[in-house]
Design an enzyme around this catalytic site. Structure first.
Site, PDB file in Angstrom:
ATOM      1  N   SER A   1       0.840  -1.201   0.000  1.00 49.46           N
ATOM      2  CA  SER A   1       0.000   0.000   0.000  1.00 49.46           C
ATOM      3  C   SER A   1       0.872   1.247   0.000  1.00 49.46           C
ATOM      4  CB  SER A   1      -0.854  -0.024   1.266  1.00 49.46           C
ATOM      5  OG  SER A   1      -1.429   1.234   1.501  1.00 49.46           O
TER       6      SER A   1
ATOM      7  N   TYR B   1      -2.052  -1.344  10.856  1.00 43.80           N
ATOM      8  CA  TYR B   1      -2.313  -1.907   9.520  1.00 43.80           C
ATOM      9  C   TYR B   1      -1.168  -1.558   8.564  1.00 43.80           C
ATOM     10  CZ  TYR B   1      -3.835  -1.742   4.680  1.00 43.80           C
ATOM     11  OH  TYR B   1      -3.863  -1.862   3.312  1.00 43.80           O
TER      12      TYR B   1
ATOM     13  N   LYS C   1       2.117  -3.848   6.504  1.00 40.12           N
ATOM     14  CA  LYS C   1       2.552  -3.808   5.092  1.00 40.12           C
ATOM     15  C   LYS C   1       4.057  -3.581   5.011  1.00 40.12           C
ATOM     16  CE  LYS C   1      -1.458  -4.493   3.337  1.00 40.12           C
ATOM     17  NZ  LYS C   1      -1.764  -5.824   2.799  1.00 40.12           N
TER      18      LYS C   1
END
Ligand code: NAD
Ligand code: UD1
Length: 333
Positions: free
Chosen positions: A124, A149, A153
């Site tokens: 992302s 979150y 990544k």
């Protein structure tokens, strides 16, 4: 190619499976359905004429995933499976680290054991943290993520780098998505979160369909031309084709590679609202409110690497995505 697609019944995964099948690839989907539904498989069949094989398996559970690897010989894996709600990750960080990291590690262990040497990973733009400059290039510094979150990544990109460095012949490609929006033009696939949406596009679509009263615009005092946040909105079908093209990267020399997938163009919140109104000939009531914590002013991609090396050229406009998102939401109860 024969491909294992984890998280293949989810929003981006399902559109990608359609693109892969239409290009003649054979797909096996693994998903634990924590954030998607089994009937997506039937919808994929309605669009493509082919029903991909589906296993309801948690990617973090070694036993279930081992069965899948022992029944098929895959050429590559596309790894979408993961939890993705930013706010929830702040409240339940361990759940996010456990799910996103464990699933990736289990997957890599089985890939090594079964000699499946190629993996595409859903990363992302959030890994860039607060950008020092835009457009963002792949070589720009990563880190400084503002929620668990985003940190999963970042960690997974590092795990992939370490994994391919230690295992000659293995290749990993991280695709850094910007802001995926829209739906399949058939209206069969799209994004409709079960709770009140956090992301702007599904939120606007609920307002447009009378399911929410108005959009709250998170701040109009940013250093941008109209004061609202700027993002790089990319149609989910363009993103899906991006995965198809990225399979080519396994033929390149690099063991680890990264590509931005966006459009290269930024759109502000108010511009998005106006495009949505034009695309669907309706009005979106909105109220300007305070900034959302953790938000940045501006983020958009330099996509020249994906364009030059993979031939990635987005075909859909933001307005197309607004139309498709509206029509998809209209069909939801
Ligand atoms: P999604 O939630 O629609 O799809 C993810 C799928 O993974 C779901 O079907 C879910 O059931 C499944 N899943 C989750 N944990 C699993 C596990 N342990 N085992 C098996 N299946 C599991 O999300 P999406 O928007 O399609 O995103 C796909 C990937 O792209 C995710 O990794 C996400 O973090 C990443 N990503 C998404 C965006 C975005 O804006 N949508 C942006 C950047 C990156
Ligand atoms: C968010 C996440 C990011 C994640 C991405 C995809 C945050 C801080 N970032 O990105 O980590 O990878 O989703 O899941 O949550 N906006 C409004 N009103 C709304 C919703 C959004 O004005 O109701 C604005 C935001 O302030 C932002 C833009 O719309 O300027 C896009 O927001 P959103 O769709 O949530 O995506 P990101 O914040 O870019």
């Amino acid at each position: 190619m024969k491909l294992l697609v984890t998280g293949g019944t989810g929003f981006i995964g399902s559109h990608t499976v359609v693109a892969l099948i239409e290009a003649g690839h054979e797909v096996v989907i693994v998903d634990n359905l924590v954030n998607s539904q089994r009937n997506v498989v039937t919808k994929i069949k309605r669009i493509t004429g082919v029903k991909p094989l589906f296993y309801k398996v948690d990617v973090a559970h070694e036993k279930g995933l081992r069965k899948v690897f022992s029944e098929h010989k895959f050429d590559a894996v596309i790894h979408f499976a993961g939890l993705k709600a930013v706010d929830e990750s702040v409240e339940k960080p361990l759940m996010y680290y456990r799910n996103n990291l464990d699933s990736t590690i289990t997957l890599l262990e089985l890939m090594r054991e079964f000699g499946v040497k190629n993996i595409l990973f859903s990363s992302s733009a959030t890994v860039y943290g607060t950008p020092k400059r835009v457009p963002l290039k792949e070589e720009d510094p990563i880190g400084g993520t503002t929620n668990p979150y985003g940190t999963t990544k970042l960690f997974i990109e590092q795990i992939l780098m370490d994994f391919v460095a230690a295992n000659p012949g293995f290749k990993a490609v991280s695709l850094r998505y910007f802001n995926p929006i829209g739906a399949h033009p058939s209206k069969l696939l799209g994004e409709s979160p079960s709770d009140i949406p956090n992301n702007i596009m599904p939120y606007i679509s609920r307002v447009a369909n009378g399911k929410l009263s108005h959009l709250n615009v998170f701040g109009d005092d940013y250093e941008t031309p109209d004061g609202t946040g700027i993002r790089d909105y990319v149609h989910v079908m363009d993103l899906a084709y991006g995965h198809l093209l990225a399979l080519k990267a396994f033929e390149f020399d690099h063991a680890y590679n990264v590509y931005n997938l966006g459009t290269g163009k930024g759109t502000s919140v108010l511009e998005l609202v106006h495009l949505y109104e034009k695309a669907n000939r309706l009005k979106i009531p909105y109220v300007i409110g305070p900034r959302r914590s953790g938000d940045i002013a501006e983020s958009f991609a330099d996509i020249s690497k994906a364009k030059t090396e993979l031939g990635f050229v987005p075909q859909y406009t933001v307005k197309d995505a607004c139309r498709h998102a509206y029509l998809f939401e209209k069909k939801q109860k």
